[in-house]
Design a protein around this motif. Structure first.
Motif: not given
Length: 596
Positions: A375-394
């Motif tokens: 579950l932690l690995l799945a969360k890390l993958a989702a957080v990576t996608l979230l950071l990518a989207a946040a970078s685009r928003s930034r």
């Protein structure tokens, strides 16, 4: 604008569908306290009856009204003393037994509450004198009630979502100072109401959730009284009091806004937010195990940072939705401030997330070998996608912030003389790369992925940490509630009327060396069946060993051999010959894994 609304609806439907899917497919919450050891050990044969049964867990546990129950070989409950903790050991539970216990196999069913508020249950057996066949079936009535567990989990998810939508917009208004923040009052009020209602539901369902009973018992006076006296119940009541206080402060601020200093309002809001987050941190993983004070601090900061980011994203989307096509200066300033707030939140989330992952996992191997790790690995993958989207928003935020300055630098002065410059053919058009509604698309993407991260975070809080699983595995070779012996059931059918059933064979301890063998035959009706002959042999085809005859003998209702040697580990083929009459018999087989 129509395309933006369609995009918003699609993401909303997708996020809601994902959340409902995960809620519907969620298994009962895994307990966080694991059984470390028992006395007597599970599956042992004792020469004399013990005076008490002792269970030791990986963390401190709380007792229920009926935490330990003992059953004799005839499935009759044994009169025992009241279960309590061993002297000075909150992780050890014991119950005294009668002075004399008859010969046979006894079953102990147990159910306790781990320090992080989740119930854990299981069963073990021990025998006095010799093993006997037993029809004891005590686990089903102690298992999780599906309706209660589902309702409790849904309330937990709603509480996590609501606290993010309550604290996040409040932080957005306080720090980012958006233009005309009045449109955020309705979603904040809805989040407050959802959190208040879900907290009441959690309090009502707490006793049925711990006891494994139906939701209809939630309103019993005894259940409510007991819940109010436990630490989880006290924390839920504290959360309700804090919500009422926060609501009163919000009404006072709205009525006397000009009379209340801004610093005093911000200090009050920050204090209430931290106190509210503590009601989660003090009742989850952080409240048990290693470095509890540091863990509670980390969990509190993690929750606040999550709320500031994900809840702030919601407020930003609502603010951008009301924005004019051209970015006004107040809106640009608000977006820029949120970019800094989001960056700080991400920094806190990463730091506290790394610490909590180390504390929960305990080893790199737990990442792939435990449910918590996966579950932690799945969360890390989702957080990576979230950071990518946040970078685009930034990037879009930076463009919005620099656009007014760029316009000022590129402004062409009117000539002092001569004809004026030709007018702009499309003065109202805004360059698409800088349109605030384009930014809103990436923010909506962040929200969709953020919802997934929030769901995975909630799942992690209801899963046995890898460190606790490793401790339990090292202390006991078998999981709590499962016999240490190898139990195999093989169906048979001789082809005659009534000539079918199944044989249950117990190989104890199911490892290399000397083992005891027990075989019980069940007839077509599921009851015990007496057969004139039974033979059990083992063969190891890979090493050309066998067949080795266990030489089981009839012990009056079951067949057994006290000592049978398995020389080496491997996948053995167990063959069972069952004779049901003078001429009718059948041989069936099944593979059994034997380890050192």
């Amino acid at each position: 604008m129509r395309d933006e609304h369609r995009w918003l609806r699609r993401l909303t439907v997708l996020g809601a569908g994902l959340l409902l899917l995960l809620l519907g497919a969620t298994a009962p919450a895994s307990a966080h306290a694991a059984l470390r050891g028992t006395d007597p050990a599970d599956g042992t044969v004792l020469k004399s009856a013990p005076r008490e049964v002792t269970l030791t867990f990986t963390e401190s546990v709380g007792l229920l009204t009926d935490s330990l129950r003992v059953y004799d070989p005839e499935n009759q409950r044994v009169r025992t003393g009241e279960a309590d903790h061993a002297a000075g050991r909150s992780d050890t539970v014991r119950v005294s037994l009668p002075a004399k216990l008859g010969t046979g196999t006894y079953t102990v069913a147990w159910r306790v509450v781990s320090a992080d508020s989740h119930p854990v249950s299981g069963a073990l057996t021990f025998s006095v004198g010799k093993r006997t066949a037993t029809a004891t079936s005590v686990l089903p009535d102690r298992a999780e009630n599906p309706a209660t567990t589902s309702l409790y989990n849904i309330a937990r998810y709603l509480a996590y979502l609501a606290v993010a939508l309550l604290l996040g917009p409040a932080a957005f208004v306080a720090y980012c100072r958006p233009p005309r923040p009045a449109h955020l009052r309705t979603p904040v009020a809805a989040a407050w109401g959802t959190l208040f209602a879900s907290t009441i539901a959690l309090f009502l369902l707490r006793a049925p959730y711990e006891e494994g009973t139906a939701p209809t018992t939630a309103f019993a006076l005894s259940s409510l009284t007991r819940t109010a006296s436990t630490r989880p119940g006290e924390l839920l009541l504290t959360r309700l009091a804090l919500l009422l206080l926060a609501g009163a402060c919000a009404l006072a601020l709205r009525r006397w806004r000009r009379r209340i200093p801004r610093r005093a309002a911000l200090a009050t809001a920050a204090t209430l937010s931290v106190a509210l987050a503590l009601t989660w941190a003090a009742s989850e993983h952080a409240s048990a195990g290693l470095q509890v004070p540091l863990a509670i601090t980390s969990a509190t900061l993690h929750l606040l940072a999550m709320a500031a980011w994900l809840g702030g994203l919601t407020a930003l989307v609502l603010t951008l939705r009301r924005a004019a096509p051209g970015p006004a200066a107040p809106l640009v300033q608000a977006v820029t401030r949120f970019s800094r707030l989001a960056f700080a939140s991400v920094t806190v989330l990463v730091a506290t997330g790394v610490y909590q992952s180390w504390r929960g996992l305990g080893s790199w191997q737990a990442l792939t070998d435990t449910t918590y790790g996966r579950l932690l690995l799945a969360k890390l993958a989702a957080v990576t996608l979230l950071l990518a989207a946040a970078s685009r928003s930034r990037r879009w935020t930076t463009r919005l912030a620099t656009r007014p300055a760029a316009r000022e630098r590129t402004r062409v002065p009117q000539p002092a003389g001569g004809p004026p410059l030709p007018p702009d053919p499309n003065p109202t058009a805004a360059p698409s790369p800088h349109h605030p509604h384009d930014l809103r698309r990436w923010v909506l993407t962040e929200m969709a992925v953020g919802t997934l991260v929030l769901v995975l975070t909630t799942l992690l809080t209801s899963t046995l940490p890898g460190r606790a699983a490793a401790e339990a595995a090292q202390a006991a070779p078998a999981p709590a509630g499962i016999r240490a012996a190898s139990v195999t059931t093989i169906p048979f059918d001789v082809g005659t009327p009534g000539g079918h059933g199944r044989v249950q064979i117990t190989l104890d301890p199911g490892r290399v060396g000397t083992n005891s063998v027990q075989a019980v035959v069940y007839g077509p009706d599921g009851g015990l069946s007496a057969v004139p002959e039974l033979r059990v042999t083992f063969t190891l085809p890979a090493q050309r060993i066998g067949p080795l005859d266990t030489k089981v003998t009839d012990r009056g209702g079951y067949w057994a051999a006290d000592a049978f040697n398995l020389p080496i580990p491997g996948t053995w083929t167990m063959k069972v010959t069952v004779r049901v009459s003078e001429v009718d018999q059948v041989t069936v087989s099944k593979t059994v894994r034997v380890v050192r």
